[in-house]
Design an enzyme around this catalytic site. Structure first.
Site, PDB file in Angstrom:
ATOM      1  N   TYR A 153      -7.291   4.326 -17.398  1.00 29.81           N
ATOM      2  CA  TYR A 153      -7.871   5.458 -16.682  1.00 29.81           C
ATOM      3  C   TYR A 153      -8.859   6.173 -17.603  1.00 29.81           C
ATOM      4  O   TYR A 153      -8.462   6.799 -18.588  1.00 29.81           O
ATOM      5  CB  TYR A 153      -6.796   6.430 -16.224  1.00 29.81           C
ATOM      6  CG  TYR A 153      -5.750   5.855 -15.295  1.00 29.81           C
ATOM      7  CD1 TYR A 153      -6.002   4.701 -14.556  1.00 29.81           C
ATOM      8  CD2 TYR A 153      -4.510   6.447 -15.164  1.00 29.81           C
ATOM      9  CE1 TYR A 153      -5.040   4.172 -13.711  1.00 29.81           C
ATOM     10  CE2 TYR A 153      -3.543   5.932 -14.310  1.00 29.81           C
ATOM     11  CZ  TYR A 153      -3.809   4.791 -13.594  1.00 29.81           C
ATOM     12  OH  TYR A 153      -2.844   4.281 -12.762  1.00 29.81           O
ATOM     13  N   LEU A 191      -0.056   9.581  -0.533  1.00 28.37           N
ATOM     14  CA  LEU A 191      -0.839  10.301   0.476  1.00 28.37           C
ATOM     15  C   LEU A 191      -2.018   9.455   0.963  1.00 28.37           C
ATOM     16  O   LEU A 191      -2.983   9.995   1.517  1.00 28.37           O
ATOM     17  CB  LEU A 191      -1.341  11.633  -0.097  1.00 28.37           C
ATOM     18  CG  LEU A 191      -0.240  12.617  -0.492  1.00 28.37           C
ATOM     19  CD1 LEU A 191      -0.834  13.864  -1.127  1.00 28.37           C
ATOM     20  CD2 LEU A 191       0.614  12.987   0.718  1.00 28.37           C
ATOM     21  N   GLY A 192      -1.919   8.146   0.774  1.00 27.76           N
ATOM     22  CA  GLY A 192      -2.976   7.277   1.257  1.00 27.76           C
ATOM     23  C   GLY A 192      -4.328   7.602   0.648  1.00 27.76           C
ATOM     24  O   GLY A 192      -5.340   7.643   1.343  1.00 27.76           O
ATOM     25  N   ARG A 193      -4.328   7.847  -0.670  1.00 25.71           N
ATOM     26  CA  ARG A 193      -5.546   8.234  -1.389  1.00 25.71           C
ATOM     27  C   ARG A 193      -6.193   9.459  -0.750  1.00 25.71           C
ATOM     28  O   ARG A 193      -7.412   9.566  -0.664  1.00 25.71           O
ATOM     29  CB  ARG A 193      -6.525   7.055  -1.473  1.00 25.71           C
ATOM     30  CG  ARG A 193      -5.952   5.903  -2.274  1.00 25.71           C
ATOM     31  CD  ARG A 193      -6.908   4.741  -2.425  1.00 25.71           C
ATOM     32  NE  ARG A 193      -6.318   3.749  -3.322  1.00 25.71           N
ATOM     33  CZ  ARG A 193      -5.445   2.813  -2.954  1.00 25.71           C
ATOM     34  NH1 ARG A 193      -5.078   2.735  -1.694  1.00 25.71           N
ATOM     35  NH2 ARG A 193      -4.933   1.974  -3.833  1.00 25.71           N
ATOM     36  N   PHE A 249      -6.022  10.401   2.378  1.00 28.47           N
ATOM     37  CA  PHE A 249      -6.286  10.313   3.817  1.00 28.47           C
ATOM     38  C   PHE A 249      -5.217  10.992   4.655  1.00 28.47           C
ATOM     39  O   PHE A 249      -5.514  11.655   5.656  1.00 28.47           O
ATOM     40  CB  PHE A 249      -6.430   8.842   4.228  1.00 28.47           C
ATOM     41  CG  PHE A 249      -6.750   8.676   5.689  1.00 28.47           C
ATOM     42  CD1 PHE A 249      -8.038   8.894   6.154  1.00 28.47           C
ATOM     43  CD2 PHE A 249      -5.764   8.314   6.599  1.00 28.47           C
ATOM     44  CE1 PHE A 249      -8.336   8.757   7.509  1.00 28.47           C
ATOM     45  CE2 PHE A 249      -6.058   8.173   7.948  1.00 28.47           C
ATOM     46  CZ  PHE A 249      -7.344   8.386   8.401  1.00 28.47           C
TER      47      PHE A 249
END
Length: 326
Positions: A61, A217-219, A221
């Protein structure tokens, strides 16, 4: 909410960690800039105060910069957290030696790379041991036993305390566990990525391992924040199939259903999405990422949300998303 969230024992004989942890990835990588972001050190510090004690980073990262900021943020608080990092993905670089953010990291699970990666992580984090070290991805060119064997040697040397793996199949998990106990499996799990419920999660239960859910959180979404496909060029969601306009519009049906349930609890869609992940097992810990303290506190409050059996069944029945993960 009370100041500190409830805890879970993530793996057999492992430490108690907050039921919700913190992914630090987005602080330096993948999601572009956020003009409203708080100081990363302040976000991490607030997470620890709230009891979100599983702090997740990786050498890739940034690359490398994420571990440095995590290390600085934890000065004086090292013993309050379960510190997790990863190795086994190699960053790509431009000809002039700078990180090339346009090219995805490639797997490198060779013993030589992992030995260097572990020592580099210890240095950047400024710690004498890592609580949980993941093989970030299996390397198809390197036997699983060779990669895990290197991590097992690091356990013997006292450099790491427990071994985890990320995005492993059940077959690969069996190969890894034959070399050394696997304490945690990290894979994507959310209301729009559910395949691990029938495969990886049962393996974890059978083997006393924890399951850490990334992108719960679904990136972003599933928070309801994205109703149009409008992402900056340096935000990797711009290239993901589920975030393309036609798929995104179809997937809003999932968000609408989550928001309807949230209204019943005077909660947010994000909190319902996290509560659903938590309901999948006592060994499951989601690690949503954020750069804002307000969102961090919202996520932490999800640990106290208990959905009814009917609401869980309604969420379980949601359709599969349009578009593949990558």
């Amino acid at each position: 909410m009370s100041e500190r969230i409830e805890t879970r024992q993530l793996w057999a004989d492992g430490p108690a960690v907050g039921a919700i942890g913190l992914s630090c990835m987005g602080m330096t990588w993948a999601y572009g800039t956020d003009p409203g972001a708080d100081d990363p050190g302040a976000v991490i510090g607030r997470a620890v105060t709230l009891g979100m004690t599983l702090i997740d980073t990786s050498d890739v990262y940034g690359p490398f910069t994420n571990e440095e900021l995590v290390g600085k943020a934890l000065v004086g608080r090292r013993n309050e957290v379960t510190l997790a990092t990863k190795g086994g993905l190699a960053a790509q670089f431009t000809p002039d030696g700078n990180p090339d953010a346009s090219r995805m990291p490639r797997p490198n699970g060779t013993p030589e790379h992992l030995e260097r990666a572990i020592d580099g992580s210890l240095r950047r984090l400024a710690v004498d041991h890592i609580d949980l070290y993941y093989l970030h991805r299996p390397d198809p060119q390197v036997p699983v036993a060779d990669s895990i064997g290197t991590l097992a040697e690091a356990v013997q040397a006292g450099k790491i305390r427990a071994i985890g793996v990320s995005e492993f199949s059940v077959e690969q998990l069996d190969e890894a566990a034959a070399v050394h106990p696997i304490s945690v499996v990290q894979s994507e799990l959310s209301l729009w990525t559910r395949e691990h419920l029938e495969t990886t999660l049962p393996w974890c239960v059978r083997n006393g391992a924890g399951f850490v859910a990334f992108s719960p959180l679904g990136r972003g979404f599933l928070t309801g924040a994205f109703r149009e496909a409008a992402f900056a060029a340096d935000d990797f969601r711009a290239s993901l199939p589920r975030f393309q306009q036609e798929n995104l519009q179809a997937n809003l049906a999932i968000v609408d259903a989550v928001e309807a349930i949230a209204a019943r609890y005077d909660a947010t869609a994000a909190q319902v999405a996290l509560a659903w992940v938590l309901a999948q097992g006592e060994n499951v810990v989601p690690i949503p990422g954020t750069r804002r303290i307000s969102r961090l506190e919202e996520n932490a409050a999800a640990a106290a949300l208990r959905l009814s059996a009917d609401d869980l069944a309604e969420l379980d029945a949601l359709p599969a998303p349009a578009g593949t993960r990558y």
